[in-house]
Design an enzyme around this catalytic site. Structure first.
Site, PDB file in Angstrom:
ATOM      1  N   SER A 111       0.871  -1.169   0.000  1.00 25.37           N
ATOM      2  CA  SER A 111       0.000   0.000   0.000  1.00 25.37           C
ATOM      3  C   SER A 111       0.906   1.217   0.000  1.00 25.37           C
ATOM      4  CB  SER A 111      -0.894  -0.015   1.243  1.00 25.37           C
ATOM      5  OG  SER A 111      -1.935   0.925   1.086  1.00 25.37           O
ATOM      6  N   GLU A 112       0.722   2.103  -0.966  1.00 31.72           N
ATOM      7  CA  GLU A 112       1.714   3.163  -1.169  1.00 31.72           C
ATOM      8  C   GLU A 112       1.764   4.179  -0.026  1.00 31.72           C
ATOM      9  OE1 GLU A 112      -0.841   2.574  -3.256  1.00 31.72           O
ATOM     10  OE2 GLU A 112      -1.672   4.437  -4.093  1.00 31.72           O
ATOM     11  N   ASN A 113       0.768   4.144   0.867  1.00 30.14           N
ATOM     12  CA  ASN A 113       0.873   5.019   2.041  1.00 30.14           C
ATOM     13  C   ASN A 113       1.806   4.456   3.107  1.00 30.14           C
ATOM     14  OD1 ASN A 113      -1.303   3.116   2.209  1.00 30.14           O
ATOM     15  ND2 ASN A 113      -1.954   4.092   4.101  1.00 30.14           N
TER      16      ASN A 113
END
Lengths: 235, 216, 216, 235
Positions: free
Chosen positions: B51-53
């Site tokens: 998840s890019e966060n």
């Protein structure tokens, strides 16, 4: 050297000025410096530029300062879920620089690391590349992106010790680390200040050198944008 | 146009995309149909979702009593953690993405061009919400799969000769999965090839609903 | 040349450099005399030492039974940890340094020029060992103090009009502390000024042993 | 997906080839991938280029591969304490690219993060700047440094779980993180493999995505270059 301040207002005293470039941590409403944003709103400081992945929602996060028209410009990757933002933007009252999320994170890290520019493939051939220098490395095109050097960093963390060593919790880390490093002054709000020696030196996410001021913002009533759950299987 | 063809459902499209997963892959899934791909990971392989966060090892949605505001995915939905999860900051996260360490991403799109261009972030004249991490993902991830309806609500083709909307990435798409068909290319210098059709869908129907040049 | 003048000892030079420390400073100390500065930190202030191999909060040398091969300083000497120590990788460490987060560094030098250039990493014709982190430190740290003997073993001045050796950094030095005197400048556009002399050292002697232009 | 290999030799099987560019972790003798370097020496692979902060000492670390003349070029910041290195270098048998330590760390990180070039103040006006592009940002000169994209990364860590999440111990972390990220394949030697779930997800130094192969190198007899101690005060 005391870094601990009694309130968000005190922690921002002397560093607020109209027209500041502020780097803010957080992703959506996760890990945003709520207390510091509240204190900035209450201070009345205006013409702010925020480098922040998002702009909050209508009455949360930076959304609070949009409502009071204290924000001149946003440097963000995604600004959905915010009606007042949309109104000001469409009315031309608010300037927006859209920046790909990874480029934004890297621009903050670069600013913090003394790197004024770097090349990336992200955005090549798109609107994001317009006006930017293109350079070829190994036969492929890259664009030059510039480091962000902010006047002030505001971030939200989980725990800090008294010397400013900071740890985050789960995905609330996000932009808080790069944002913290790129400001001339970094103010951190935390859930808890712990005694020196209680954090593992091998597990510090943001060493104290980056942190000038700390304030406890607890208690927090953390907001969730989309609560998604599954059902517990019957026993 | 054949009104009889049903084509693939959203879940079937996701299942088709899941067939591209390989054991050991690190994968980033976009919002919408791409998120459904997680439900179709073959049981005999291990795939780690990024998840890019700032997370590797996304778990399923939490039980109601486990919801944690500090634990969300890039769609800002609450999620859960797995035993091998790892958290990191956004700069590190996009270091992984930009640096080519993520094997595959599945994204939605408004348009894909026959040269691999993709447009999925803005429509001129409409409120722009921003590209989020999409430009980084299409520029950095090793394999880019687009999952989208074959045509727009108006019936206009979405796999077209050249994008009309502002690009998200130039010459980046490796595979297009629609409700009607699958197009693929072996590298970024080759044309797309029609490699699969949904049950009941004919090559003629696909040709009629596609303006992009592709090899049959 | 006055044979009578003793000038400052190595420890006295280190003590003089320590007077530049301020409460809350983050400091990187080079190898040799600069390392001794740690012994003269005023008791009423807190200074945190950074080691460029990845540590903030360097403690004293360990007790013999605490020696740990995984815990060394940039001089590859065994050290100890403090309660507020933090470890990080080399990229993060030099992010701090290059990014201007370290307040002060004390370094040795072979030559300093009147324009603030410094040479301390190689002598043409001799085996080159490398610059290590010196170029990063002089480029990134907020205040650069050089501590060196006033003259070479041959009696040649080391604070000179222009460096003859390959540079470590261009126009970076803020203060020069020698066994005879202290030179300082308020910014990188100003000339150095002679601000202090060791006991028994005269302005004439300093002038005789210095070819750099400085303000008296 | 099994990442665990029974020996250093097995962990390098299929990835060694003459002429490789290898990024190696370690600072001095602290945190160097000893077992993997031994296995590379024993493999006979040659014409290697190492991006590594140091070159080991005479019979430790990369020094072992220098002795057997398997190294063509070093990209390093400091190469003291190594007589065979000195001999080969002075005899013109060994090529050396001196790179400032922070620039080297950043070049590795950049390679790992898909950044082919970045600007830095480090080295401006020195020999390091020769032949490099100079660019002015905010009135100051910076030089362009290129990312390192290695064929192989070899690093030494403390613990890994079975999925390749890695933690380091104290200052043995050093170049191991940036070196790990910049290779096409990263092989990690560890002191211990721990079960999945035993590392804190908030305290992973190198997430498993960067790690392709793991080997246990224990037991280690860690070397110290300069043992410095103080005396225990009399009780």
């Amino acid at each position: 050297m005391n870094k601990i301040y009694p309130s968000a207002e005190a922690a921002l005293e002397g560093v607020l000025k109209d027209g500041l470039l502020v780097a803010s941590g957080g992703f959506g409403l996760c890990g945003i410096p709520e207390r510091l944003l509240d204190a900035m709103r209450d201070s009345g400081v205006k013409d702010l530029t925020f480098a922040s992945n998002n702009a909050g929602i209508d009455n949360e996060g930076i959304g609070k300062l949009l409502r009071t028209k204290q924000v001149k410009k946003m440097i963000s990757s995604y600004v959905g879920e915010n009606k007042e933002f949309e109104r000001q933007y469409l009315a031309g009252e608010l300037e927006v620089e859209f920046c790909p999320q990874g480029t934004l994170a890297e621009r903050m890290r670069a600013g913090g690391a003394g790197i004024p520019g770097f090349y990336t493939k992200t955005g090549v051939g798109t609107q994001v590349a317009e006006g930017k220098e293109v350079k070829v490395f190994g036969g492929e095109e890259y664009i030059l992106e510039e480091g962000i050097f902010a006047d002030l960093s505001i971030i939200k963390a989980w725990k800090a010790d008294e010397t400013g060593n900071v740890v985050f919790r789960k995905t609330a880390r996000n932009f808080n680390v790069p944002a913290a490093t790129c400001g001339k002054v970094c103010v951190v709000e935390v859930e808890e200040i712990v005694p020196v020696g209680s954090l593992d030196p091998d597990a510090i996410h943001l060493p104290g050198v980056f942190v000038q001021r700390i304030v406890v913002g607890a208690p927090y009533d953390k907001k969730i944008e989309f609560t998604t759950t599954r059902e517990r299987e019957a026993v | 146009m054949s009104e009889a063809s049903k084509g693939w459902s959203r879940n079937e499209m996701a299942a088709r995309a899941a067939k591209e997963l390989q054991d050991g892959f690190y994968v980033n899934l976009g919002i919408g149909i791409p998120t459904l791909v997680a439900n179709y990971v073959p049981k005999d392989i291990t795939v780690t979702l990024q998840s890019e966060n700032g997370m590797l090892g996304i778990g399923p949605f939490p039980y109601p009593d486990e919801v944690d505001p500090d634990l969300i995915n890039a769609g800002k939905q609450t999620i859960s953690e797995l035993p091998h999860s790892a958290y990191f900051d956004s700069a590190a996260s996009f270091g992984m993405i930009r640096g080519g360490h993520i094997d595959l991403t599945v994204l939605g799109a408004m348009e894909v061009a026959e040269n691999g261009d993709i447009a999925n972030w803005m429509i001129p004249g409409k409120m722009i919400k921003g590209m989020g991490g999409a430009m980084d993902l299409v520029a950095g991830v090793k394999k880019i799969i687009v999952v989208m309806e074959h045509t727009s609500k108006n019936g206009d083709p979405k796999f077209i000769p050249a994008c009309t909307l502002p690009l998200t990435g130039r010459n980046v798409v490796d595979m297009v999965i629609t409700d009607l068909a699958v197009f693929q290319r072996p590298d970024h210098d080759s044309p797309f090839r029609l490699v699969e059709m949904a049950p009941g869908v004919t090559a003629e129907e696909i040709a009629a609903k596609t303006t992009a040049h592709y090899v049959s």
